[in-house]
Design a protein around this motif. Structure first.
Motif, PDB file in Angstrom:
ATOM      1  N   GLU A   1      60.104  71.094   7.525  1.00  0.00           N
ATOM      2  CA  GLU A   1      59.245  70.295   6.630  1.00  0.00           C
ATOM      3  C   GLU A   1      58.466  69.187   7.123  1.00  0.00           C
ATOM      4  OE1 GLU A   1      62.317  70.493   2.593  1.00  0.00           O
ATOM      5  OE2 GLU A   1      62.497  68.529   3.718  1.00  0.00           O
ATOM      6  N   LEU A   2      58.584  69.031   8.485  1.00  0.00           N
ATOM      7  CA  LEU A   2      58.032  68.177   9.198  1.00  0.00           C
ATOM      8  C   LEU A   2      56.580  68.292   9.401  1.00  0.00           C
ATOM      9  CD1 LEU A   2      60.085  67.791  12.502  1.00  0.00           C
ATOM     10  CD2 LEU A   2      60.125  66.190  10.564  1.00  0.00           C
ATOM     11  N   LEU A   3      55.637  67.253   9.247  1.00  0.00           N
ATOM     12  CA  LEU A   3      54.119  67.209   9.304  1.00  0.00           C
ATOM     13  C   LEU A   3      53.733  66.200  10.387  1.00  0.00           C
ATOM     14  CD1 LEU A   3      53.511  67.084   5.425  1.00  0.00           C
ATOM     15  CD2 LEU A   3      53.165  69.301   7.111  1.00  0.00           C
ATOM     16  N   PRO A   4      52.525  66.563  10.965  1.00  0.00           N
ATOM     17  CA  PRO A   4      51.910  65.559  11.812  1.00  0.00           C
ATOM     18  C   PRO A   4      51.874  63.925  11.287  1.00  0.00           C
ATOM     19  CG  PRO A   4      50.665  67.520  11.934  1.00  0.00           C
ATOM     20  CD  PRO A   4      51.684  67.640  11.026  1.00  0.00           C
ATOM     21  N   GLY A   5      52.444  63.147  11.880  1.00  0.00           N
ATOM     22  CA  GLY A   5      52.571  61.710  11.503  1.00  0.00           C
ATOM     23  C   GLY A   5      53.961  61.235  11.137  1.00  0.00           C
ATOM     24  N   ASP A   6      55.033  62.193  11.136  1.00  0.00           N
ATOM     25  CA  ASP A   6      56.281  61.922  10.973  1.00  0.00           C
ATOM     26  C   ASP A   6      56.803  61.378  11.907  1.00  0.00           C
ATOM     27  OD1 ASP A   6      57.181  62.662   8.354  1.00  0.00           O
ATOM     28  OD2 ASP A   6      56.987  64.748   8.689  1.00  0.00           O
TER      29      ASP A   6
ATOM     30  N   THR B   1      49.108  57.499   9.541  1.00  0.00           N
ATOM     31  CA  THR B   1      50.428  57.394   9.482  1.00  0.00           C
ATOM     32  C   THR B   1      50.799  55.970  10.172  1.00  0.00           C
ATOM     33  OG1 THR B   1      52.599  58.160   9.819  1.00  0.00           O
ATOM     34  CG2 THR B   1      51.277  58.492  11.729  1.00  0.00           C
ATOM     35  N   SER B   2      52.173  55.424   9.906  1.00  0.00           N
ATOM     36  CA  SER B   2      52.358  54.328  10.501  1.00  0.00           C
ATOM     37  C   SER B   2      53.725  54.492  11.379  1.00  0.00           C
ATOM     38  CB  SER B   2      53.004  53.354   9.239  1.00  0.00           C
ATOM     39  OG  SER B   2      53.767  52.263   9.890  1.00  0.00           O
TER      40      SER B   2
ATOM     41  N   GLY C   1      56.411  55.567   8.943  1.00  0.00           N
ATOM     42  CA  GLY C   1      56.338  57.066   8.762  1.00  0.00           C
ATOM     43  C   GLY C   1      55.190  57.358   7.640  1.00  0.00           C
ATOM     44  N   LEU C   2      55.258  58.428   7.220  1.00  0.00           N
ATOM     45  CA  LEU C   2      54.255  59.045   6.222  1.00  0.00           C
ATOM     46  C   LEU C   2      54.598  58.312   4.759  1.00  0.00           C
ATOM     47  CD1 LEU C   2      53.928  62.772   7.358  1.00  0.00           C
ATOM     48  CD2 LEU C   2      52.336  60.924   7.681  1.00  0.00           C
TER      49      LEU C   2
END
Length: 297
Positions: free
Chosen positions: A253-258, A128-129, A133-134
């Motif tokens: 809807e959140l994911l690791p990297g958001d 991710t950034s 973000g993703l």
């Protein structure tokens, strides 16, 4: 006499050695009222006790220091360098698994965070950034979801109707009525026969069943309504940056990297690492009951 009263026997007003004091007390041991006689000289027994106590305390302190050093060496010896990325995580293109991320955040483990390269290093490892973000590629998001899971608690199974029936039967009054119904049936049938003698007992049984099913039905409906309200309450939206654009989405809807944006009064939707901001104060009272502030890592 002058030879006897040499430096060997002289008791100085201050800083006399214990050896001199002991010889002086031995020489004058036959005097009357020795406590009064020696009131201006050091009490050797108390001095010995104090010395023994100092020695004991020094030994305890030495042991405590050694134990502390051993514990520190052990902690420093357990380094996170033993971490191995699971094969399925590597194949998906990531360099850190969900369990390792959880141990860093939940345990506030700064050593592991440092080992993985701080926030920027972890961002690289989960693809991710910290600014954009993703990426919004659906296949990539689905792969990330399969590796890290979804952002929701495991819901407890709702109670069935029969469970509420059983709970209603635990009422002490209904238990007493049940015993009365049983006795009434036995006595009535024995004295008046069937079915006339069973009328009273069956009437009590019918009343018990009516109360039980009405109570269970009411509790069951309330349970369903509570579950619906709880689901509505958990429908929380949050501001997230994905693919360089800020957008609104559900916390599920959140994911690791958001990259999540928080404002005053917002509920933190997930565990995470702090990127930037000021005057941030968070507590976990809604989850743990503890109001002590956290500065998640």
């Amino acid at each position: 006499m002058e030879n006897l009263l040499s430096d060997k026997w002289e008791v100085k007003s201050k800083h006399s050695s214990e050896e001199v004091l002991q010889r002086w007390r031995t020489l004058c041991g036959v005097v009357k009222n020795p406590k009064r006689r020696f009131r201006f000289t050091a009490n050797l027994s108390k001095r010995y006790e104090a010395a023994a106590m100092r020695k004991t305390n020094q030994e305890k302190l030495r042991i405590a220091v050694l134990v502390s050093k051993a514990a520190l060496h052990f902690i420093q010896g357990v380094k996170p360098s033993d971490y191995t990325v699971p094969k399925n995580v590597q194949e998906a293109g990531f360099q850190i698994c969900a369990d390792e991320l959880g141990s860093i955040v939940e345990g506030h483990d700064v050593k592991k965070l440092e080992f993985h390269g701080w926030v920027s290093g972890i961002a690289d490892k989960i693809g991710t950034s910290v600014t954009n973000g993703l990426p919004t590629d659906n296949e990539a998001l689905k792969c990330r979801e399969e590796i890290y899971g979804i952002n929701e608690f495991t819901e407890a199974e709702s109670k069935g109707f029969l469970v509420f029936v059983w709970e209603a039967l635990q009422d002490m009054t209904l238990m007493i009525l049940g015993v009365c119904a049983f006795v009434s049936l036995i006595v009535g049938i024995a004295t008046e026969g069937w079915p006339k003698g069973a009328h009273d007992g069956l009437g009590i049984v019918a009343s018990i069943l009516l109360v039980v099913f009405v109570t269970a039905g009411s509790d069951y409906r309330q349970s369903l309504q509570f579950n619906d309200l709880d689901k509505e309450k958990k429908k929380i939206s949050i501001q997230v940056t994905r693919n360089g654009y800020r957008q609104k989405m559900s916390i599920y809807e959140l994911l690791p990297g958001d990259v999540v944006h928080l404002s005053i009064g917002d509920q933190v939707p997930a565990d995470g690492l702090f990127l930037s901001g000021f005057s941030v104060l968070i507590d976990e009272s809604s989850l743990t009951g503890e109001s002590e502030p956290v500065m998640v890592l």
